[in-house]
Scaffold this motif. Structure first.
Motif, short mmCIF file in Angstrom:
data_model
loop_
_atom_site.label_atom_id
_atom_site.label_comp_id
_atom_site.label_asym_id
_atom_site.label_seq_id
_atom_site.Cartn_x
_atom_site.Cartn_y
_atom_site.Cartn_z
N PHE A 92 2.39 -27.49 -36.54
CA PHE A 92 1.74 -28.69 -36.05
C PHE A 92 2.79 -29.78 -35.91
CE2 PHE A 92 -2.25 -26.71 -36.54
CZ PHE A 92 -2.29 -26.08 -37.77
N PRO A 93 2.59 -30.73 -35.02
CA PRO A 93 3.58 -31.80 -34.85
C PRO A 93 3.90 -32.50 -36.17
CG PRO A 93 1.96 -31.89 -33.10
CD PRO A 93 1.47 -30.85 -34.08
N GLY A 94 5.18 -32.59 -36.46
CA GLY A 94 5.61 -33.28 -37.67
C GLY A 94 5.44 -32.50 -38.95
N LYS A 95 5.04 -31.24 -38.85
CA LYS A 95 4.80 -30.42 -40.03
C LYS A 95 5.75 -29.23 -40.08
CE LYS A 95 0.98 -32.63 -41.33
NZ LYS A 95 0.82 -33.31 -42.63
N THR A 98 1.97 -24.96 -31.97
CA THR A 98 2.93 -24.04 -31.37
C THR A 98 3.02 -22.82 -32.28
OG1 THR A 98 4.19 -25.88 -30.44
CG2 THR A 98 5.27 -23.73 -30.52
N TYR A 99 2.85 -21.65 -31.70
CA TYR A 99 2.83 -20.41 -32.47
C TYR A 99 4.14 -19.66 -32.25
CZ TYR A 99 -2.09 -21.00 -33.58
OH TYR A 99 -3.28 -21.48 -34.08
N TYR A 100 4.71 -19.19 -33.35
CA TYR A 100 5.98 -18.47 -33.33
C TYR A 100 5.80 -17.08 -33.95
CZ TYR A 100 8.11 -23.11 -32.69
OH TYR A 100 8.46 -24.34 -32.23
N CYS A 101 6.41 -16.08 -33.35
CA CYS A 101 6.45 -14.79 -34.01
C CYS A 101 7.79 -14.64 -34.74
CB CYS A 101 6.24 -13.63 -33.05
SG CYS A 101 7.44 -13.47 -31.73
N VAL A 102 7.76 -13.85 -35.80
CA VAL A 102 8.95 -13.68 -36.64
C VAL A 102 9.00 -12.25 -37.14
CG1 VAL A 102 7.74 -14.40 -38.73
CG2 VAL A 102 10.22 -14.65 -38.60
N ALA A 103 10.20 -11.75 -37.30
CA ALA A 103 10.42 -10.42 -37.87
C ALA A 103 11.37 -10.56 -39.04
CB ALA A 103 10.99 -9.47 -36.83
N ALA A 104 11.09 -9.86 -40.12
CA ALA A 104 11.96 -9.90 -41.29
C ALA A 104 11.75 -8.64 -42.11
CB ALA A 104 11.67 -11.13 -42.14
#
Length: 123
Positions: free
Chosen positions: A40-43, A93-99
């Protein structure tokens, strides 16, 4: 080179649905956990849902349980996030991540991130 390509964001009215996709390459998909974070904006980024590709175990943040479903397609090295009953508070804004080690409650220290995709839910 590790690459994650997120897609599927957009604008939708409250109660609607969207499906996010994250196509990955450059690493052994089966050895990783993948997930979706949103910002979220600012978070700070927060975990939404994650999946262990090897055993299929999943995690959902409390506010999305019962509305969102994460899945993986090993043949396509892709994960999906089916989002139903969307609410204005899902706008982010949604982000995908791999770890290799992914605790969905916080961003991973050594994660590979895709670019963000914007989800906007209007009331």
């Amino acid at each position: 080179e590790v690459q994650l390509q997120a897609s599927g964001g957009g604008w939708v009215q409250a109660g609607g649905s969207l499906t996010l996709s994250c196509a990955s390459s450059g690493f052994n998909f089966d050895d990783y956990s993948l997930g979706w974070f949103r910002q979220f904006p600012g978070k700070e980024r927060e975990g939404v849902s994650c999946i262990s590709v090897s055993d299929g175990s999943t995690f959902y943040e409390e506010t999305v349980k019962g509305r969102f479903t994460i899945s993986s397609d090993k043949a396509k090295n892709t994960i999906y996030l089916q989002m139903n009953s969307l609410k204005p508070e899902d706008t982010a804004t949604y982000y995908c991540v791999a770890a290799k080690v992914l605790w969905c409650v916080r961003p991973p220290l050594n994660g590979h991130w895709g670019q963000g995709t914007q989800v906007t839910v209007s009331s």
